[in-house]
Design a protein around this motif. Structure first.
Motif, PDB file in Angstrom:
ATOM      1  N   THR A  23       0.859  -1.187   0.000  1.00  0.00           N
ATOM      2  CA  THR A  23       0.000   0.000   0.000  1.00  0.00           C
ATOM      3  C   THR A  23       0.892   1.233   0.000  1.00  0.00           C
ATOM      4  O   THR A  23       2.043   1.183   0.460  1.00  0.00           O
ATOM      5  N   PRO A  24       0.401   2.371  -0.495  1.00  0.00           N
ATOM      6  CA  PRO A  24       1.216   3.588  -0.555  1.00  0.00           C
ATOM      7  C   PRO A  24       1.403   4.219   0.819  1.00  0.00           C
ATOM      8  O   PRO A  24       0.697   3.898   1.777  1.00  0.00           O
ATOM      9  N   ILE A  25       2.339   5.144   0.896  1.00  0.00           N
ATOM     10  CA  ILE A  25       2.699   5.777   2.170  1.00  0.00           C
ATOM     11  C   ILE A  25       1.532   6.540   2.781  1.00  0.00           C
ATOM     12  O   ILE A  25       1.432   6.681   3.994  1.00  0.00           O
ATOM     13  N   TYR A  26       0.612   7.042   1.950  1.00  0.00           N
ATOM     14  CA  TYR A  26      -0.492   7.848   2.476  1.00  0.00           C
ATOM     15  C   TYR A  26      -1.649   7.004   3.015  1.00  0.00           C
ATOM     16  O   TYR A  26      -2.568   7.527   3.654  1.00  0.00           O
ATOM     17  N   TYR A  27      -1.619   5.698   2.777  1.00  0.00           N
ATOM     18  CA  TYR A  27      -2.758   4.836   3.142  1.00  0.00           C
ATOM     19  C   TYR A  27      -2.747   4.486   4.627  1.00  0.00           C
ATOM     20  O   TYR A  27      -1.700   4.257   5.236  1.00  0.00           O
ATOM     21  N   THR A  28      -3.929   4.460   5.209  1.00  0.00           N
ATOM     22  CA  THR A  28      -4.097   3.934   6.565  1.00  0.00           C
ATOM     23  C   THR A  28      -5.304   2.999   6.575  1.00  0.00           C
ATOM     24  O   THR A  28      -6.344   3.315   5.969  1.00  0.00           O
ATOM     25  N   PRO A  29      -5.189   1.854   7.232  1.00  0.00           N
ATOM     26  CA  PRO A  29      -6.317   0.916   7.284  1.00  0.00           C
ATOM     27  C   PRO A  29      -7.407   1.357   8.259  1.00  0.00           C
ATOM     28  O   PRO A  29      -8.478   0.745   8.314  1.00  0.00           O
ATOM     29  N   LYS A  30      -7.148   2.406   9.042  1.00  0.00           N
ATOM     30  CA  LYS A  30      -8.110   2.843  10.050  1.00  0.00           C
ATOM     31  C   LYS A  30      -9.426   3.280   9.402  1.00  0.00           C
ATOM     32  O   LYS A  30      -9.434   3.842   8.310  1.00  0.00           O
ATOM     33  N   GLY A  31     -10.520   3.064  10.100  1.00  0.00           N
ATOM     34  CA  GLY A  31     -11.825   3.437   9.580  1.00  0.00           C
ATOM     35  C   GLY A  31     -12.070   4.934   9.572  1.00  0.00           C
ATOM     36  O   GLY A  31     -12.946   5.422   8.855  1.00  0.00           O
ATOM     37  N   SER A  32     -11.301   5.669  10.386  1.00  0.00           N
ATOM     38  CA  SER A  32     -11.407   7.129  10.401  1.00  0.00           C
ATOM     39  C   SER A  32     -10.008   7.714  10.576  1.00  0.00           C
ATOM     40  O   SER A  32      -9.167   7.146  11.279  1.00  0.00           O
ATOM     41  N   LEU A  33      -9.773   8.845   9.924  1.00  0.00           N
ATOM     42  CA  LEU A  33      -8.454   9.468   9.985  1.00  0.00           C
ATOM     43  C   LEU A  33      -8.127   9.956  11.386  1.00  0.00           C
ATOM     44  O   LEU A  33      -6.984   9.870  11.836  1.00  0.00           O
ATOM     45  N   LEU A  34      -9.131  10.483  12.063  1.00  0.00           N
ATOM     46  CA  LEU A  34      -8.967  10.958  13.433  1.00  0.00           C
ATOM     47  C   LEU A  34      -9.830  10.093  14.344  1.00  0.00           C
ATOM     48  O   LEU A  34     -11.037   9.975  14.134  1.00  0.00           O
ATOM     49  N   VAL A 108     -25.467  17.930   4.989  1.00  0.00           N
ATOM     50  CA  VAL A 108     -26.576  17.436   4.181  1.00  0.00           C
ATOM     51  C   VAL A 108     -26.077  16.713   2.942  1.00  0.00           C
ATOM     52  O   VAL A 108     -26.616  15.677   2.535  1.00  0.00           O
ATOM     53  N   TRP A 109     -25.017  17.231   2.335  1.00  0.00           N
ATOM     54  CA  TRP A 109     -24.542  16.763   1.028  1.00  0.00           C
ATOM     55  C   TRP A 109     -23.690  15.499   1.128  1.00  0.00           C
ATOM     56  O   TRP A 109     -23.869  14.550   0.371  1.00  0.00           O
ATOM     57  N   ILE A 110     -22.729  15.503   2.048  1.00  0.00           N
ATOM     58  CA  ILE A 110     -21.728  14.435   2.110  1.00  0.00           C
ATOM     59  C   ILE A 110     -22.240  13.268   2.945  1.00  0.00           C
ATOM     60  O   ILE A 110     -22.646  13.446   4.099  1.00  0.00           O
ATOM     61  N   GLU A 111     -22.203  12.093   2.365  1.00  0.00           N
ATOM     62  CA  GLU A 111     -22.701  10.890   3.037  1.00  0.00           C
ATOM     63  C   GLU A 111     -21.538  10.030   3.523  1.00  0.00           C
ATOM     64  O   GLU A 111     -20.459  10.032   2.923  1.00  0.00           O
ATOM     65  N   PRO A 112     -21.730   9.284   4.604  1.00  0.00           N
ATOM     66  CA  PRO A 112     -20.672   8.377   5.088  1.00  0.00           C
ATOM     67  C   PRO A 112     -20.297   7.356   4.018  1.00  0.00           C
ATOM     68  O   PRO A 112     -21.141   6.929   3.220  1.00  0.00           O
ATOM     69  N   ALA A 113     -19.033   6.977   4.004  1.00  0.00           N
ATOM     70  CA  ALA A 113     -18.559   5.988   3.032  1.00  0.00           C
ATOM     71  C   ALA A 113     -17.482   5.134   3.689  1.00  0.00           C
ATOM     72  O   ALA A 113     -16.742   5.615   4.547  1.00  0.00           O
ATOM     73  N   PRO A 114     -17.398   3.855   3.325  1.00  0.00           N
ATOM     74  CA  PRO A 114     -16.356   3.002   3.895  1.00  0.00           C
ATOM     75  C   PRO A 114     -14.968   3.496   3.511  1.00  0.00           C
ATOM     76  O   PRO A 114     -14.778   4.090   2.444  1.00  0.00           O
ATOM     77  N   ALA A 115     -14.019   3.281   4.379  1.00  0.00           N
ATOM     78  CA  ALA A 115     -12.646   3.732   4.126  1.00  0.00           C
ATOM     79  C   ALA A 115     -11.672   2.764   4.778  1.00  0.00           C
ATOM     80  O   ALA A 115     -12.052   1.898   5.573  1.00  0.00           O
ATOM     81  N   GLY A 116     -10.403   2.901   4.424  1.00  0.00           N
ATOM     82  CA  GLY A 116      -9.371   2.059   5.015  1.00  0.00           C
ATOM     83  C   GLY A 116      -9.568   0.598   4.679  1.00  0.00           C
ATOM     84  O   GLY A 116      -9.861   0.223   3.538  1.00  0.00           O
ATOM     85  N   MET A 240     -13.844  10.164   0.063  1.00  0.00           N
ATOM     86  CA  MET A 240     -14.000  11.066   1.195  1.00  0.00           C
ATOM     87  C   MET A 240     -12.667  11.673   1.621  1.00  0.00           C
ATOM     88  O   MET A 240     -12.563  12.876   1.882  1.00  0.00           O
ATOM     89  N   ARG A 241     -11.635  10.840   1.657  1.00  0.00           N
ATOM     90  CA  ARG A 241     -10.334  11.333   2.112  1.00  0.00           C
ATOM     91  C   ARG A 241      -9.662  12.200   1.060  1.00  0.00           C
ATOM     92  O   ARG A 241      -8.966  13.163   1.388  1.00  0.00           O
ATOM     93  N   GLU A 242      -9.883  11.898  -0.195  1.00  0.00           N
ATOM     94  CA  GLU A 242      -9.385  12.781  -1.256  1.00  0.00           C
ATOM     95  C   GLU A 242     -10.120  14.111  -1.221  1.00  0.00           C
ATOM     96  O   GLU A 242      -9.513  15.174  -1.439  1.00  0.00           O
ATOM     97  N   ALA A 243     -11.424  14.078  -0.928  1.00  0.00           N
ATOM     98  CA  ALA A 243     -12.200  15.317  -0.814  1.00  0.00           C
ATOM     99  C   ALA A 243     -11.671  16.172   0.331  1.00  0.00           C
ATOM    100  O   ALA A 243     -11.601  17.407   0.219  1.00  0.00           O
ATOM    101  N   THR A 244     -11.297  15.541   1.423  1.00  0.00           N
ATOM    102  CA  THR A 244     -10.732  16.282   2.556  1.00  0.00           C
ATOM    103  C   THR A 244      -9.480  17.029   2.131  1.00  0.00           C
ATOM    104  O   THR A 244      -9.313  18.220   2.429  1.00  0.00           O
ATOM    105  N   LEU A 245      -8.588  16.342   1.411  1.00  0.00           N
ATOM    106  CA  LEU A 245      -7.366  16.976   0.926  1.00  0.00           C
ATOM    107  C   LEU A 245      -7.699  18.122  -0.025  1.00  0.00           C
ATOM    108  O   LEU A 245      -7.123  19.214   0.069  1.00  0.00           O
ATOM    109  N   LEU A 246      -8.630  17.883  -0.948  1.00  0.00           N
ATOM    110  CA  LEU A 246      -9.023  18.911  -1.913  1.00  0.00           C
ATOM    111  C   LEU A 246      -9.583  20.139  -1.207  1.00  0.00           C
ATOM    112  O   LEU A 246      -9.194  21.282  -1.514  1.00  0.00           O
ATOM    113  N   PHE A 247     -10.466  19.935  -0.242  1.00  0.00           N
ATOM    114  CA  PHE A 247     -11.091  21.057   0.468  1.00  0.00           C
ATOM    115  C   PHE A 247     -10.055  21.833   1.280  1.00  0.00           C
ATOM    116  O   PHE A 247     -10.086  23.071   1.321  1.00  0.00           O
TER     117      PHE A 247
END
Length: 328
Positions: A23-34, A108-116, A240-247
């Motif tokens: 996996t790349p250096i930026y990847y984390t298997p955690k379900g949430s970044l924080l 309202v707009w952003i919905e939960p999505a699986p991650a990690g 979701m995580r790419e959107a966080t970086l973009l925002f």
């Protein structure tokens, strides 16, 4: 991790092992970044936090009186008081209101999505493999393409999935934000009613400063920043995580172009011509119908003839002097 995708013939067991264990250096298997904070909440909070951290840094520079920073200021500090028509308290209230609207809309707009680890990355790569194989063999021919896939197919698939596609999505998001903001910003200037009704509020800051970046009429703030970012998220297809970086990067870039400082070593200014000096021209009377591009690149200004540089300003002033001298 379970996967039901069929394994392409060019991937042997060693290549499958490579894909499942790397996996790349930026990847984390955690379900949430924080820890304890869902990613969709983090995606909305991070830009706000970033806004105030960077704005706070520049505010310290504005109020500290440090001599070393003065030479990088675009305007003298006295100009902020003498030329701006909005008080800092008024600006603060409007910015907080916009961030409240922005966060509410995001909820309202952003919905939960699986991650990690909840995402079947291996299955996604195997689904992508067939299309990659077809393109490689179409470009290189069946024989050479098959040889390359057999020897380097896993590396190619890894690079495509973990790097090329995410970067492409981010650049699409950047392009959408730049395009959305350029054309809306230009319309707000070219239509007299729109300018007086909405955008004139932002230009009460004749001399921009960092935390005044989002000092806008609430309607403009919603359309320009909030809706533009959400449309970019949907069109680009970022995770979701790419959107966080973009925002976050879009927010920091916007603050930076309003900061009032032209640091030669500022990473947010050296990689693009859309910097604090470029946007400052737009806030002056001579450039108010130029330099609409924000927050990333200036391609639309260049393509559509609304670009103005300091040299252009000097040339126009010189032409005006010559006309006045001839008329005398």
């Amino acid at each position: 991790m379970n996967t039901t995708a069929a394994t392409p013939t060019f991937l042997d067991q060693s290549q499958l092992n490579y894909l499942s264990t790397n996996t790349p250096i930026y990847y984390t298997p955690k379900g949430s970044l924080l820890e304890g904070v869902p990613d969709q909440i983090f995606a909305l909070a991070a830009p706000v936090v970033g806004y105030w951290i960077l704005s706070g840094f520049f505010h310290v520079l504005d109020t500290s009186g440090w001599k070393w920073a003065e030479k990088y200021r675009i305007h003298e500090s006295v100009e902020v008081i003498s030329k701006n028509l909005a008080s800092r308290g008024e600006v603060l209230r409007e910015v907080l209101l916009q961030q409240l609207i922005q966060t509410g809309m995001g909820l309202v707009w952003i919905e939960p999505a699986p991650a990690g680890a909840a995402v079947d990355h291996l299955g996604n790569m195997l689904c992508l493999a067939g299309r990659m194989s077809s393109v490689v063999q179409w470009v290189l021919g069946p024989e050479l393409g098959s040889q390359l896939l057999a020897s380097r197919g896993a590396i190619g698939l890894y690079t495509l999935y973990w790097w090329a596609i995410p970067l492409a999505r981010l650049f699409i998001g950047i392009f959408v934000i730049d395009s959305w903001q350029y054309f809306l910003h230009r319309a707000l200037h070219m239509n007299a009613w729109l300018y007086k009704k909405f955008h004139a509020q932002h230009h009460r800051l004749y001399v921009p400063y960092a935390y005044g970046t989002l000092y806008n009429h609430p309607v403009e703030g919603f359309l320009m920043d909030t809706l533009g970012a959400l449309v970019a998220e949907r069109v680009s297809g970022v995770t979701m995580r790419e959107a966080t970086l973009l925002f976050v990067v879009a927010t920091l870039k916007a603050v930076n172009v309003h900061c009032g400082y032209n640091f030669p070593w500022d990473p947010l200014q050296i990689f693009t011509a859309n910097n604090a000096d470029y946007h400052d021209i737009h806030h002056q009377a001579i450039g108010i119908k130029s330099n609409f591009a924000q927050p990333f690149f200036i391609h639309w200004d260049v393509i559509l003839g609304t670009h103005m540089s300091r040299k252009d300003i000097e040339r126009r002033r010189q032409e005006l002097k010559e006309k006045l001298s001839k008329s005398e």
